[in-house]
Design a protein around this motif. Structure first.
Motif, PDB file in Angstrom:
ATOM      1  N   LEU A 207       0.833  -1.293   0.020  1.00 44.96           N
ATOM      2  CA  LEU A 207      -0.095  -0.046  -0.107  1.00 44.96           C
ATOM      3  C   LEU A 207       0.783   1.452  -0.147  1.00 44.96           C
ATOM      4  CD1 LEU A 207      -2.474  -0.883   2.953  1.00 44.96           C
ATOM      5  CD2 LEU A 207      -2.962  -0.948   0.497  1.00 44.96           C
ATOM      6  N   GLY A 208       0.812   2.016  -1.003  1.00 46.15           N
ATOM      7  CA  GLY A 208       1.514   3.259  -0.899  1.00 46.15           C
ATOM      8  C   GLY A 208       0.614   4.378  -1.389  1.00 46.15           C
ATOM      9  N   LEU A 209       1.012   5.565  -0.862  1.00 49.25           N
ATOM     10  CA  LEU A 209       0.836   6.887  -1.038  1.00 49.25           C
ATOM     11  C   LEU A 209       1.408   7.626  -1.523  1.00 49.25           C
ATOM     12  CD1 LEU A 209      -1.886   8.828  -0.410  1.00 49.25           C
ATOM     13  CD2 LEU A 209      -0.708   9.711   1.203  1.00 49.25           C
ATOM     14  N   ALA A 210       1.128   8.109  -2.965  1.00 50.67           N
ATOM     15  CA  ALA A 210       1.887   9.076  -3.607  1.00 50.67           C
ATOM     16  C   ALA A 210       1.587  10.552  -3.436  1.00 50.67           C
ATOM     17  CB  ALA A 210       1.865   8.926  -5.111  1.00 50.67           C
ATOM     18  N   VAL A 211       2.367  11.585  -3.135  1.00 54.56           N
ATOM     19  CA  VAL A 211       1.801  12.763  -3.147  1.00 54.56           C
ATOM     20  C   VAL A 211       2.717  13.613  -4.236  1.00 54.56           C
ATOM     21  CG1 VAL A 211       1.442  14.767  -1.861  1.00 54.56           C
ATOM     22  CG2 VAL A 211       1.031  12.393  -0.770  1.00 54.56           C
ATOM     23  N   ASP A 212       2.170  14.476  -5.138  1.00 54.44           N
ATOM     24  CA  ASP A 212       3.091  15.044  -6.328  1.00 54.44           C
ATOM     25  C   ASP A 212       4.156  13.925  -6.951  1.00 54.44           C
ATOM     26  OD1 ASP A 212       2.452  17.744  -6.048  1.00 54.44           O
ATOM     27  OD2 ASP A 212       3.763  17.992  -4.283  1.00 54.44           O
ATOM     28  N   ARG A 213       3.360  12.746  -7.038  1.00 53.58           N
ATOM     29  CA  ARG A 213       4.126  11.821  -7.749  1.00 53.58           C
ATOM     30  C   ARG A 213       5.123  11.109  -6.746  1.00 53.58           C
ATOM     31  NH1 ARG A 213       2.946  11.709 -13.452  1.00 53.58           N
ATOM     32  NH2 ARG A 213       1.729  13.579 -13.906  1.00 53.58           N
TER      33      ARG A 213
ATOM     34  N   PRO B  30       6.599   8.954  -3.613  1.00 47.48           N
ATOM     35  CA  PRO B  30       5.986   7.852  -2.494  1.00 47.48           C
ATOM     36  C   PRO B  30       6.135   8.593  -1.431  1.00 47.48           C
ATOM     37  CG  PRO B  30       7.660   6.852  -4.225  1.00 47.48           C
ATOM     38  CD  PRO B  30       7.426   8.315  -4.641  1.00 47.48           C
ATOM     39  N   THR B  31       5.131   8.566  -0.522  1.00 46.12           N
ATOM     40  CA  THR B  31       5.258   9.385   0.695  1.00 46.12           C
ATOM     41  C   THR B  31       4.551   8.662   1.754  1.00 46.12           C
ATOM     42  OG1 THR B  31       4.724  11.515  -0.605  1.00 46.12           O
ATOM     43  CG2 THR B  31       4.305  11.713   1.657  1.00 46.12           C
ATOM     44  N   VAL B  32       4.030   7.681   1.685  1.00 45.96           N
ATOM     45  CA  VAL B  32       3.685   6.598   2.803  1.00 45.96           C
ATOM     46  C   VAL B  32       3.828   5.368   2.341  1.00 45.96           C
ATOM     47  CG1 VAL B  32       2.172   5.944   4.743  1.00 45.96           C
ATOM     48  CG2 VAL B  32       2.068   8.332   3.950  1.00 45.96           C
ATOM     49  N   GLY B  33       4.311   4.439   2.887  1.00 47.68           N
ATOM     50  CA  GLY B  33       4.531   3.008   2.459  1.00 47.68           C
ATOM     51  C   GLY B  33       4.164   1.966   3.373  1.00 47.68           C
ATOM     52  N   VAL B  34       3.434   0.978   3.457  1.00 47.92           N
ATOM     53  CA  VAL B  34       2.898  -0.100   4.204  1.00 47.92           C
ATOM     54  C   VAL B  34       3.130  -1.483   3.443  1.00 47.92           C
ATOM     55  CG1 VAL B  34       1.117  -0.903   5.442  1.00 47.92           C
ATOM     56  CG2 VAL B  34       1.542   1.498   5.507  1.00 47.92           C
ATOM     57  N   ILE B  35       3.718  -2.336   3.865  1.00 52.00           N
ATOM     58  CA  ILE B  35       3.988  -3.636   3.072  1.00 52.00           C
ATOM     59  C   ILE B  35       3.845  -4.531   4.414  1.00 52.00           C
ATOM     60  CG2 ILE B  35       5.626  -5.116   2.243  1.00 52.00           C
ATOM     61  CD1 ILE B  35       7.093  -2.480   0.765  1.00 52.00           C
ATOM     62  N   TYR B  36       2.832  -5.615   4.064  1.00 50.55           N
ATOM     63  CA  TYR B  36       2.676  -6.634   4.962  1.00 50.55           C
ATOM     64  C   TYR B  36       2.596  -7.997   4.397  1.00 50.55           C
ATOM     65  CZ  TYR B  36       0.289  -9.146   8.887  1.00 50.55           C
ATOM     66  OH  TYR B  36       0.073  -9.928   9.953  1.00 50.55           O
ATOM     67  N   ASN B  37       3.431  -8.603   5.105  1.00 52.71           N
ATOM     68  CA  ASN B  37       3.519 -10.335   4.602  1.00 52.71           C
ATOM     69  C   ASN B  37       2.927 -11.045   5.872  1.00 52.71           C
ATOM     70  OD1 ASN B  37       4.117 -12.959   4.481  1.00 52.71           O
ATOM     71  ND2 ASN B  37       6.314 -12.631   3.987  1.00 52.71           N
ATOM     72  N   PRO B  38       1.576 -11.586   5.449  1.00 51.17           N
ATOM     73  CA  PRO B  38       0.768 -11.994   6.824  1.00 51.17           C
ATOM     74  C   PRO B  38       1.442 -13.420   7.150  1.00 51.17           C
ATOM     75  CG  PRO B  38      -0.270 -12.166   4.653  1.00 51.17           C
ATOM     76  CD  PRO B  38       0.804 -11.294   4.386  1.00 51.17           C
TER      77      PRO B  38
ATOM     78  N   ALA C  28       5.236   1.775  -2.471  1.00 46.22           N
ATOM     79  CA  ALA C  28       5.162   1.511  -0.778  1.00 46.22           C
ATOM     80  C   ALA C  28       6.591   1.107  -0.630  1.00 46.22           C
ATOM     81  CB  ALA C  28       4.542   0.463  -0.490  1.00 46.22           C
ATOM     82  N   GLY C  29       7.350   0.473  -1.348  1.00 43.32           N
ATOM     83  CA  GLY C  29       8.826   0.016  -0.850  1.00 43.32           C
ATOM     84  C   GLY C  29       9.478   1.042  -1.286  1.00 43.32           C
ATOM     85  N   TRP C  30       9.295   1.984  -2.259  1.00 39.11           N
ATOM     86  CA  TRP C  30      10.251   3.177  -2.375  1.00 39.11           C
ATOM     87  C   TRP C  30      10.321   4.131  -1.312  1.00 39.11           C
ATOM     88  CZ3 TRP C  30       9.794   5.573  -8.052  1.00 39.11           C
ATOM     89  CH2 TRP C  30      11.169   6.428  -8.087  1.00 39.11           C
ATOM     90  N   CYS C  31       9.161   4.209  -0.657  1.00 39.46           N
ATOM     91  CA  CYS C  31       8.958   5.135   0.393  1.00 39.46           C
ATOM     92  C   CYS C  31       9.898   4.651   1.642  1.00 39.46           C
ATOM     93  CB  CYS C  31       7.817   5.441   0.889  1.00 39.46           C
ATOM     94  SG  CYS C  31       7.471   6.511   2.359  1.00 39.46           S
ATOM     95  N   VAL C  32       9.770   3.277   1.948  1.00 34.43           N
ATOM     96  CA  VAL C  32      10.358   2.405   3.058  1.00 34.43           C
ATOM     97  C   VAL C  32      11.930   2.585   2.666  1.00 34.43           C
ATOM     98  CG1 VAL C  32      10.554   0.331   4.280  1.00 34.43           C
ATOM     99  CG2 VAL C  32       8.467   1.154   3.213  1.00 34.43           C
ATOM    100  N   LEU C  33      12.129   2.219   1.352  1.00 34.87           N
ATOM    101  CA  LEU C  33      13.636   2.293   1.035  1.00 34.87           C
ATOM    102  C   LEU C  33      14.384   3.531   1.487  1.00 34.87           C
ATOM    103  CD1 LEU C  33      16.018   0.657  -0.351  1.00 34.87           C
ATOM    104  CD2 LEU C  33      15.340   1.834  -2.478  1.00 34.87           C
TER     105      LEU C  33
END
Ligand code: IPD
Length: 289
Positions: A107-113, A115-123, A237-242
């Motif tokens: 799950l990513g959130l892009a603002v102004d293109r 990546p601004t929030v990133g959430v990645i979940y492996n259940p 999502a990963g881009w923001c985390v990275l």
């Protein structure tokens, strides 16, 4: 009004946990599976069900934020400058249908293109990666336990080149003509001995999820990850985390840094006190552009 990024992040985490429960409940044997571009570009009813739940929940909590998801994407759609959720309901669908426990919701959130929030979940591993731009990246292993800041090593080692690197690569679903040649050529050159003109990396890994590969690079468990053919929902999502973990995303499409669409080349490099730029240069030098 300014977006409350913490509130958006918290809702994304809650949605990710719900998505994870849906994936664990689904029995891959009973799942209706279909294909998209070709026989290895697979979609399941769980991908579609998760995306529906995610878009319903996120759009009702944040009606002003646009939504783009892998399963409802139509050619021609673009990510605009307005805040946009960029979602892959199951990243690693092939693993999912084979019960190989390396898949996630991205799950990513892009603002102004960007990546601004990133959430990645492996259940399957109860493993959560999160980041908000400017506020650091975190990993939570086992829900409810204390988040650990990324990268995991307090003093990450310098990068000393591809010869000492553990490198993630993926086959993806595009196996045609020039695209396939670029992949096989890249893998061969990364693995081959120096005498054979290769980089002789420590080794290559293909774990089957773009988002989890980027998260592993952010954590410092992989040195870099290359893939030709990623989509925005694979990387947002990963881009923001990275980036929040000190890593860099180098695009193989120079000058184009936006989480755009249509199968781009990406190279993610982990955080390190030195050697990042040199690794990127060595990479393009070895594989050619
Ligand atoms: C795919 C996976 C795969 C990668 C592909 C992605 P999906 O996502 O991340 O590892 O090689 O490029 O599209 O189709 O499972 O959501």
């Amino acid at each position: 009004a300014d977006l409350d990024l913490q509130a958006v992040h918290d809702e994304m985490v809650s949605v990710a946990y719900e998505a994870g429960a849906m994936m664990l409940e689904a029995n891959p044997q009973d799942i209706d599976t279909g294909t998209k571009l070709n026989s290895v570009d697979i979609v399941t009813e769980t991908d579609q069900g998760v995306e529906k739940m995610v878009s319903t929940r996120l759009s009702s909590a944040f009606p002003s934020i646009s939504f783009m998801g892998e399963e409802t994407y139509k050619p021609g759609m673009r990510i605009g400058p307005e805040p946009t959720f960029v979602v892959d309901p199951i990243d690693g669908t092939t693993n999912f249908i084979h019960s190989f426990p390396n898949a996630c919701i991205s799950l990513g959130l892009a603002v102004d293109r960007t990546p601004t929030v990133g959430v990645i979940y492996n259940p399957w591993q109860d493993l959560l990666f999160t980041a908000i731009k400017g506020r650091g990246a975190f990993m939570t292993r086992i829900r409810g336990s204390a988040p650990r800041r990324l990268p995991l090593a307090r003093n990450p080692a310098p990068l000393t080149g591809l010869g000492t690197a553990l490198v993630a690569v993926e086959w993806g679903s595009n196996r045609d003509g020039p695209n396939f040649d670029v992949k096989t050529d890249t893998f061969r050159k990364l693995a081959a001995s120096r005498e054979a003109g290769g980089a002789m990396c420590h080794s290559l890994r293909s774990m089957g999820s773009a988002a989890l590969n980027i998260a592993a690079v952010a954590a410092g468990q992989m040195d870099c990850y290359w893939e030709g053919g990623c989509w925005a929902w694979d990387v947002c999502a990963g881009w923001c985390v990275l980036a929040e973990a000190g890593g860099i995303m180098a695009s193989g499409n120079p000058g184009d840094w936006e989480p755009e669409l249509e199968g781009r080349v990406y190279l993610a490099v982990r955080g390190a006190p030195s050697g990042q730029k040199e690794l990127v240069e060595e990479f393009w030098g070895v594989i050619g552009d």
